[in-house]
Write an enzyme that holds these catalytic residues in place. Sequence first.
Site, PDB file in Angstrom:
ATOM      1  N   GLN A  85       0.772  -1.231  -0.162  1.00  0.00           N
ATOM      2  CA  GLN A  85       0.072   0.085   0.074  1.00  0.00           C
ATOM      3  C   GLN A  85       0.927   1.201   0.074  1.00  0.00           C
ATOM      4  O   GLN A  85       1.592   1.314   0.870  1.00  0.00           O
ATOM      5  CB  GLN A  85      -1.031   0.026   1.219  1.00  0.00           C
ATOM      6  CG  GLN A  85      -1.904   1.209   0.963  1.00  0.00           C
ATOM      7  CD  GLN A  85      -2.751   1.241   2.419  1.00  0.00           C
ATOM      8  OE1 GLN A  85      -2.192   1.626   3.345  1.00  0.00           O
ATOM      9  NE2 GLN A  85      -4.175   1.397   2.092  1.00  0.00           N
TER      10      GLN A  85
ATOM     11  N   TYR B  66      -5.381  11.182   4.037  1.00  0.00           N
ATOM     12  CA  TYR B  66      -4.040  11.314   3.655  1.00  0.00           C
ATOM     13  C   TYR B  66      -3.961  11.952   2.429  1.00  0.00           C
ATOM     14  O   TYR B  66      -5.199  12.488   1.775  1.00  0.00           O
ATOM     15  CB  TYR B  66      -3.265  10.208   3.510  1.00  0.00           C
ATOM     16  CG  TYR B  66      -3.254   9.467   5.096  1.00  0.00           C
ATOM     17  CD1 TYR B  66      -2.881  10.163   6.124  1.00  0.00           C
ATOM     18  CD2 TYR B  66      -3.420   8.200   5.285  1.00  0.00           C
ATOM     19  CE1 TYR B  66      -2.887   9.627   7.440  1.00  0.00           C
ATOM     20  CE2 TYR B  66      -3.548   7.453   6.378  1.00  0.00           C
ATOM     21  CZ  TYR B  66      -3.200   8.328   7.630  1.00  0.00           C
ATOM     22  OH  TYR B  66      -3.250   7.845   8.778  1.00  0.00           O
TER      23      TYR B  66
ATOM     24  N   ARG C  81      -7.559   2.009  -2.806  1.00  0.00           N
ATOM     25  CA  ARG C  81      -8.347   1.752  -1.387  1.00  0.00           C
ATOM     26  C   ARG C  81      -9.346   2.920  -1.018  1.00  0.00           C
ATOM     27  O   ARG C  81      -8.656   4.028  -0.866  1.00  0.00           O
ATOM     28  CB  ARG C  81      -7.452   1.358  -0.316  1.00  0.00           C
ATOM     29  CG  ARG C  81      -8.417   0.921   0.911  1.00  0.00           C
ATOM     30  CD  ARG C  81      -7.409   0.485   2.156  1.00  0.00           C
ATOM     31  NE  ARG C  81      -8.466  -0.642   2.641  1.00  0.00           N
ATOM     32  CZ  ARG C  81      -8.492  -1.065   4.018  1.00  0.00           C
ATOM     33  NH1 ARG C  81      -7.380  -0.239   4.740  1.00  0.00           N
ATOM     34  NH2 ARG C  81      -9.118  -1.651   4.419  1.00  0.00           N
TER      35      ARG C  81
HETATM   36  C1  LIG Z   1      -3.331  -0.913  13.930  1.00  0.00           C
HETATM   37  C2  LIG Z   1      -4.016  -0.451  12.672  1.00  0.00           C
HETATM   38  C3  LIG Z   1      -3.385   0.152  11.576  1.00  0.00           C
HETATM   39  C4  LIG Z   1      -4.090   0.198  10.379  1.00  0.00           C
HETATM   40  N1  LIG Z   1      -3.094   0.807   9.298  1.00  0.00           N
HETATM   41  C5  LIG Z   1      -3.869   1.070   7.971  1.00  0.00           C
HETATM   42  C6  LIG Z   1      -2.997   1.522   6.984  1.00  0.00           C
HETATM   43  O1  LIG Z   1      -1.673   1.695   6.988  1.00  0.00           O
HETATM   44  N2  LIG Z   1      -3.724   1.700   5.565  1.00  0.00           N
HETATM   45  C7  LIG Z   1      -5.142   1.455   5.746  1.00  0.00           C
HETATM   46  O2  LIG Z   1      -5.640   1.556   4.739  1.00  0.00           O
HETATM   47  N3  LIG Z   1      -5.711   1.300   6.625  1.00  0.00           N
HETATM   48  C8  LIG Z   1      -5.126   0.889   7.852  1.00  0.00           C
HETATM   49  N4  LIG Z   1      -5.909   0.431   9.008  1.00  0.00           N
HETATM   50  C9  LIG Z   1      -7.351   0.194   8.682  1.00  0.00           C
HETATM   51  C10 LIG Z   1      -7.729  -1.410   8.586  1.00  0.00           C
HETATM   52  O3  LIG Z   1      -6.888  -1.791   7.170  1.00  0.00           O
HETATM   53  C11 LIG Z   1      -9.099  -1.698   8.276  1.00  0.00           C
HETATM   54  O4  LIG Z   1      -9.727  -1.079   7.468  1.00  0.00           O
HETATM   55  C12 LIG Z   1      -9.847  -1.501   9.755  1.00  0.00           C
HETATM   56  O5  LIG Z   1      -9.232  -2.022  10.792  1.00  0.00           O
HETATM   57  C13 LIG Z   1     -11.063  -2.403   9.669  1.00  0.00           C
HETATM   58  O6  LIG Z   1     -10.930  -3.617   9.603  1.00  0.00           O
HETATM   59  P1  LIG Z   1     -11.155  -4.814  10.648  1.00  0.00           P
HETATM   60  O7  LIG Z   1     -12.448  -4.608  11.352  1.00  0.00           O
HETATM   61  O8  LIG Z   1     -10.976  -6.057  10.147  1.00  0.00           O
HETATM   62  O9  LIG Z   1     -10.000  -4.574  11.698  1.00  0.00           O
HETATM   63  C14 LIG Z   1      -5.266   0.196  10.197  1.00  0.00           C
HETATM   64  C15 LIG Z   1      -5.978  -0.614  11.333  1.00  0.00           C
HETATM   65  C16 LIG Z   1      -5.302  -0.825  12.410  1.00  0.00           C
HETATM   66  C17 LIG Z   1      -6.331  -1.424  13.690  1.00  0.00           C
END
Ligand SMILES: Cc1cc2nc3c(=O)[nH]c(=O)nc-3n(C[C@H](O)[C@H](O)[C@H](O)COP(=O)(O)O)c2cc1C
Length: 357
Positions: A98, A180, A227
């Site tokens: 990404q 961002y 995304r």
């Molecule tokens: C610790 C953490 C770091 C994340 N970093 C990113 C990231 O670098 N890029 C991004 O698009 N989303 C990031 N997210 C969002 C996740 O990709 C995801 O969309 C969000 O956690 C919801 O999905 P889940 O319910 O399966 O956790 C992050 C989420 C968490 C918890």
Amino acid sequence: MSILFEPVRLGDLELANRIVMAPMTRSRADQHGVPTAEMVEYYRQRASAGLIVAEGTSPSANGLGYCRTPAIYNAEQIRAWKAVTDAVHAEGGLIVLQLMHVGRASCAQNKPAGAATVAPSALRARTQLFTDQAGLVDSDEPQALSLQDIAGVIDEYRQAALNAREAGFDGVELHCTSGYLPMQFMASGSNLREDRYGGSVENRVRFPAEVLTAMAAAIGAGRVALRLCPGNPFNDISDEDPLATAEALCRAAEPLGLAYVHIMRSPLAELDAFALAQRHCSSGLILNDGFDGASAEVALQAGQGEAVSFARHFIANPDLVERLRRGLPLARFDRKTLYSPGPEGYSDYPQSETVTP
Ligand SMILES: Cc1cc2nc3c(=O)[nH]c(=O)nc-3n(C[C@H](O)[C@H](O)[C@H](O)COP(=O)(O)O)c2cc1C
């Protein structure tokens, strides 16, 4: 057998199953944006995902903003990422990177000396960032990008896509949400420009559309993805019409024939992001919405998308695919170690064989 475990093709990517690891910033790179040995092990452990989307990674020094986050603009970073992709491929996995340029959601403490904080307009984001030196600090006042600067940033992304391929990644995903740089251009509240990158919704989506076009020309559209999370207000984003903005971006990206669109549904947005993506995108969809195994299965059975992504469940369940297949209970992660340096709470979560039921 559940549809989750069926293979699927997204552009040039052949996924062995439909369980995708969503990108997660974990702050385990070194001070110079170079991936570490812990990162090699962490991603290797999760290679049974149909596809790993590796964490937000900066295409340039200016694009960094969080502490210990990785980048891919120099030879040392490329070399270190190659160890990650080699490890994932050796386990039979697939991994894309990404690309994340944080724009104004940044502070000088988390960037190399001389790097600038840039944005479509000189408007500070009302957000704070964690720094190792001083704890939480306010984001910098950004410099507004000139037209020439914008061309330069697009070129940084193009080069980063080439660098990602050199580092062995199977493709790249453009981070176009969470406040961002691309979203700062797209949202009317952070973009006050009066040139062809501001004003009308078509102008505001021009920057991400040109980034995608440049990356697709460099490495092939079948290895480039997008995304988005329409209406996500994270990092002080406000937009007069998030639905129209997301639709315009999808329309602009459509002719490119991207590998996939990774669509997140935000609980804070008053619109149905999945329906929007289905209406406007003919690329395969990876759905993200706080899924567990059962709700992911329902979404795929209903034909809402081709694959689903899980973020948090992958933290403490490196072999999430196997656990879902066997119906094993899922382990919970420790919040305290989400962004701390070192292997603790990162690459030391056990595989299911060693978990006592
Ligand atoms: C610790 C953490 C770091 C994340 N970093 C990113 C990231 O670098 N890029 C991004 O698009 N989303 C990031 N997210 C969002 C996740 O990709 C995801 O969309 C969000 O956690 C919801 O999905 P889940 O319910 O399966 O956790 C992050 C989420 C968490 C918890």
